[in-house]
Write an enzyme that holds these catalytic residues in place. Sequence first.
Site, PDB file in Angstrom:
ATOM      1  N   GLU A  83       0.749  -1.223  -0.045  1.00  0.00           N
ATOM      2  CA  GLU A  83       0.107  -0.050   0.083  1.00  0.00           C
ATOM      3  C   GLU A  83       0.934   1.376  -0.116  1.00  0.00           C
ATOM      4  OE1 GLU A  83      -3.030  -0.329  -0.830  1.00  0.00           O
ATOM      5  OE2 GLU A  83      -3.315  -2.304  -0.383  1.00  0.00           O
ATOM      6  N   HIS A 136       3.411   6.208  -5.261  1.00  0.00           N
ATOM      7  CA  HIS A 136       3.071   6.665  -6.599  1.00  0.00           C
ATOM      8  C   HIS A 136       2.146   7.754  -6.883  1.00  0.00           C
ATOM      9  CE1 HIS A 136       1.452   4.326 -10.584  1.00  0.00           C
ATOM     10  NE2 HIS A 136       2.084   5.586 -10.935  1.00  0.00           N
TER      11      HIS A 136
END
Length: 601
Positions: A392, A398
């Site tokens: 996660e 990202h």
Amino acid sequence: MIDTKKTPERKDVAPENLWAINDLYATDDDCRKDLARLKALAEELSGYAGKLGSDAATLLTYLTKVEEAMLLLNNTINYAARKNDEDTRVGTYQELNGMAMSTYVQLQSATAFETPEIMAIDDETLERFYREEAGLEKYRRYLFNIRRHKDHVLTPAEEKLLAAAGEMMQSPDDIYSKFADADLTFPDVVDKDGNKHHLTQGTYISYMESSDRVLRKSAFEQNYSTWGAYRNTFASILNAQVKSLQFNADARKYGSSLEAALDGTNVPVSVYHNLIEAVHQNMDKMYRYVDLRKKLLGVDELHFYDLYTPLVTGVDKKIPFEQAKQTVYNALAPMGDYYRSILKEGFDNRWIDVYENVGKRSGAYSAGAMVHPYVLLNYTGTLDSQFTLAHEMGHAIHSYLSNKNQPTVYSDYVIFVAEVASTCNEALLMQYLLDRTTDRKERAYLINHFLEQFRTTLYRQTMFAEFEMILGNLNQQGVALTAERMCEEYKKLNHLYFGDGIVLDDLIAYEWERIPHFYYNYYVFQYATGYSAAIALSRKILKEGESAVKDYLQFLSGGCSKDPIDLLKGAGVDMSTPEPVNQALALFGDLLDEMEALMQE
């Protein structure tokens, strides 16, 4: 560590283990104020109907306001959804989440004219607009992405009607979530000593990983018997989802709901089919794994409740959350100092909601809010929980990098690349752990976990993807999607993917009911393609070092500024071919070889 036998109320969880939701809005009223602003902005945007092709200045002003609306939408939906997920029983946040979704639909409806009007601008005029207003260059790709869907755009009136139906089309997912997360309860399960344990969606997998076969069997039977009791209800909900997707595909003149889903991110349907075909061609490795699992567990019959327990006993241990964070931080050293500084910022500034509480949404996810990402966990202290943390936070970084390096209009990366960053982190964590163990038993334990990642991510998610494809095809052929038919198809797939080496327990036919991703519009195949790409990228980073990291960070910073296939090519992986999938499955075969050798020593 929270005792899994008694799930706490949220008010009893220590604040440092809760995400910093107030970084988004200090109060609920602040969120409501922005929802009001967003509604007013939607009304203002509707006033541009019929004007987008009139001149460059008008088009630029409109697109600037659209981007402003995107930011408000990101903030308000994130706050409302995160608050709702904290405790899905709380009516206040059910209502706020509903308000946010209604406002989103209102914005879609208010701007439904946008696509057909932008389509109607001829190429020569649009190029002239770019020359007249330099600011429009920022939106060139945005406009291109709209115009490439020309064959699937409806009239303004039809687009408005379809946008207005958006909230209704979200109903299957909403109904499923309320039933599965808020209302569904399970009987207690028992271990070999007769002790009772509280069963929730959050604790189920931890029981399935137990070395106590009585506990595993009890958890499996109580879990799936409960789901099975509601099979007709869940079949009706999923059927509504399938029909909703097909309605949208038909309305927009796509050949199938699969084609419609993948066209949204400009991913060829061939990528989906290539994945399934590549996995089918490598079923022999999964059958080998099933045989190895049966042999190492020493059971006369292998059952589905035997699939998650480690093959190596006496090595597994509870991992406190603080220790998990430090291990993940150390493991990601190959990513460089900049990457790890973002990771540390997330750890130190409460990006993460750590433990399960009563009513909390099950599972785990990362949500890419503009202020910073939010990560939901239901951490249980297992090795799998540690990998989930790495996973996660890969998503979170990202999102962080895309939000930081792209304008709002391009900051949200498409779902096809969403699982690459998360799984790359997992692969690096696994390599770190393998490199630092000299104990044969511990190494076998870790390899078993790596093998399980292949089984659960590449094989299992491809099986899910095939199930989705089958349901879509059956619906398109006019076949009734009853609970009986869904269970029949799902059971056949389990036989195909696991072979004859496992007992095809009747209860496994109900497993599809507990998979929330079936409401995500052909999402799950991307776990498998993303895993394949991530394996390739992690190997590249470990082998090439700084130059590969530089390319990878460019990929993470790309948002949706390029097509997903091109973004991955820039990082060094070509997902338009089945080669990355075949390479990943070849590694799975190599790991099987090593596991077999280790267990013979």
